[in-house]
Design a protein around this motif. Structure first.
Motif, PDB file in Angstrom:
ATOM      1  N   GLY A 306       0.617  -1.115  -0.117  1.00 49.68           N
ATOM      2  CA  GLY A 306       0.026   0.009   0.151  1.00 49.68           C
ATOM      3  C   GLY A 306       0.883   1.268   0.064  1.00 49.68           C
ATOM      4  N   THR A 307       2.122   1.405  -0.401  1.00 47.96           N
ATOM      5  CA  THR A 307       2.969   2.395  -0.567  1.00 47.96           C
ATOM      6  C   THR A 307       2.312   3.267  -1.498  1.00 47.96           C
ATOM      7  OG1 THR A 307       4.873   1.217   0.441  1.00 47.96           O
ATOM      8  CG2 THR A 307       5.233   3.224  -0.670  1.00 47.96           C
ATOM      9  N   GLN A 308       2.381   4.422  -1.307  1.00 51.20           N
ATOM     10  CA  GLN A 308       1.881   5.567  -1.987  1.00 51.20           C
ATOM     11  C   GLN A 308       2.941   6.257  -2.786  1.00 51.20           C
ATOM     12  OE1 GLN A 308      -1.666   5.952  -2.350  1.00 51.20           O
ATOM     13  NE2 GLN A 308      -1.469   3.987  -1.140  1.00 51.20           N
ATOM     14  N   HIS A 309       2.680   6.903  -4.143  1.00 56.27           N
ATOM     15  CA  HIS A 309       3.351   7.588  -4.887  1.00 56.27           C
ATOM     16  C   HIS A 309       3.895   8.984  -3.825  1.00 56.27           C
ATOM     17  CE1 HIS A 309       4.973   9.570  -8.306  1.00 56.27           C
ATOM     18  NE2 HIS A 309       4.637  10.762  -7.970  1.00 56.27           N
ATOM     19  N   GLY A 310       5.111   9.083  -3.802  1.00 57.12           N
ATOM     20  CA  GLY A 310       5.592  10.354  -3.074  1.00 57.12           C
ATOM     21  C   GLY A 310       6.063  10.072  -1.834  1.00 57.12           C
TER      22      GLY A 310
END
Length: 390
Positions: A306-310
């Motif tokens: 679930g790591t998000q962009h940025g």
């Protein structure tokens, strides 16, 4: 108004003798007539020399600190309140000398100036990679500077000859002129044009250096760059600069660092930054990726599901060395890894169907930004709830 002798040298009023001397030497290297023939620079050099003479004389400096000007012909004790009215001339006898036969510069000439002059500093730029800035490096540099003439050893004279006293000034280095006034005769002095104030001439100059005592030469100099240097920093090599006229002491050589751009890492002080491209599926499911650090070692980067962009992962102590003013390393900065989630731009039929099925399972076939979804909440509503809005 009294002249600001401290301001002329660029020092504070409480500066000690060593600081005043350093300031004078720095300015003299820039403004000396042998180095800078500009008329404005020569006038500035005379001001700097006068200020140095005043501030290194305890009595004259006392007058300056009291608000007076020891070189003011009106007395110079303006703020002293009852001081010696002839303090600027060193006493009443100097006043009489100045008007009736002495030198206008306080009753005594300065005498011939030394032919031996300090050398100027030199600057060379060195381009380093980011890896070399991190680890430090030792190199041999080729520099082109003035060095002492090996034929005359700095004297400027041909072998077996010596300088002789100037016939024009008689060896004093000055030419005096006399003007008459109602008070008597006023004697002024200026540098001798024949010997340029040296008081001596070289009848048979050295053929290699033409009497200057130095020649241009290309030589190799070893320089050690400490770990942690950055763009614009300078490393000083004492005594490796230009040799002065007449074989005078050499100035310093400064090596200025130019940092070449790196293809992966960017630098911010002692911290490093890099961008880690991550497939959309890996960001959703989580993974572990190898990252090659600046020193060549490999660090495993754990990516949470679930790591998000940025998102930014910080690796403590994996950045650049922190360089102290003493040249020693005091710890290390951090490495900041910026996650860049990559969305696929080309999908085959099977991949497209799989993503459509995933969207159907998550209820995202047709994102509803305004109205409600199957659970009664649109995307904007979910964002609002996430950030605590009402």
């Amino acid at each position: 108004m009294a002249r600001d002798y401290y301001g002329i040298l660029g020092v504070e009023q409480g500066a000690d003798a060593a600081e005043i001397k350093r300031a004078y030497r720095r300015l003299a290297r820039e403004l000396h007539p042998d180095v800078n023939p500009d008329a404005a620079a020569q006038e500035r050099f005379r001001e700097v020399s006068a200020a140095y003479e005043v501030l290194t004389d305890p009595e004259k400096r006392r007058i300056v600190d009291l608000g007076g000007d020891p070189l003011d012909p009106r007395g110079g004790g303006g703020g002293a309140g009852g001081g010696d009215p002839f303090a600027g001339f060193g006493g009443f006898s100097d006043i009489m000398d100045a008007f009736f036969g002495g030198s206008a510069a306080g009753g005594r000439g300065r005498g011939p100036r030394s032919r031996v002059q300090p050398g100027a500093d030199a600057l060379i730029r060195m381009e380093l990679t980011l890896e070399e800035c991190a680890s430090g490096v030792q190199r041999d540099l080729t520099v082109d500077t003035a060095v002492m003439c090996n034929q005359c050893q700095g004297s400027g004279c041909a072998e077996g000859t010596h300088p002789t006293a100037c016939d024009t000034c008689g060896g004093s280095g000055e030419i005096q002129s006399v003007q008459r006034s109602f008070l008597g005769q006023v004697v002024t002095a200026r540098p001798c044009p024949t010997c340029r104030g040296f008081g001596e001439v070289i009848p048979d100059p050295c053929r290699q250096c033409a009497g200057d005592g130095r020649v241009r030469s290309r030589r190799n100099v070893a320089v050690k760059i400490p770990a942690g240097v950055a763009e614009g920093m300078r490393v000083r090599l004492s005594g490796q600069g230009e040799v002065g006229a007449g074989g005078g002491p050499a100035g310093d050589l400064y090596v200025e660092v130019e940092e070449a751009p790196h293809e992966i890492f960017t630098r911010d002080g002692s911290d490093l930054h890099c961008t880690l491209p991550l497939p959309m599926t890996a960001a959703a499911l989580g993974t572990t990726l190898p990252l090659t650090l600046l020193d060549g070692t490999v660090e495993e980067i754990g990516i949470d599901a679930g790591t998000q962009h940025g998102a930014v992962r910080t690796l403590r102590g994996k950045g650049m060395p922190r360089l102290r003013s003493t040249g020693r390393v005091d710890g290390y900065g951090d490495l900041l890894v910026h996650i860049e989630v990559a969305v696929p731009t080309k999908l085959d039929k099977e991949q497209t169907e799989l993503l459509r099925e995933l969207a159907r399972l998550r209820g995202e076939e047709q994102p509803d930004l305004v109205g409600g979804s199957r659970n009664g909440h649109g995307l904007f509503s979910r964002l609002r709830d996430t950030w605590g809005g009402r």
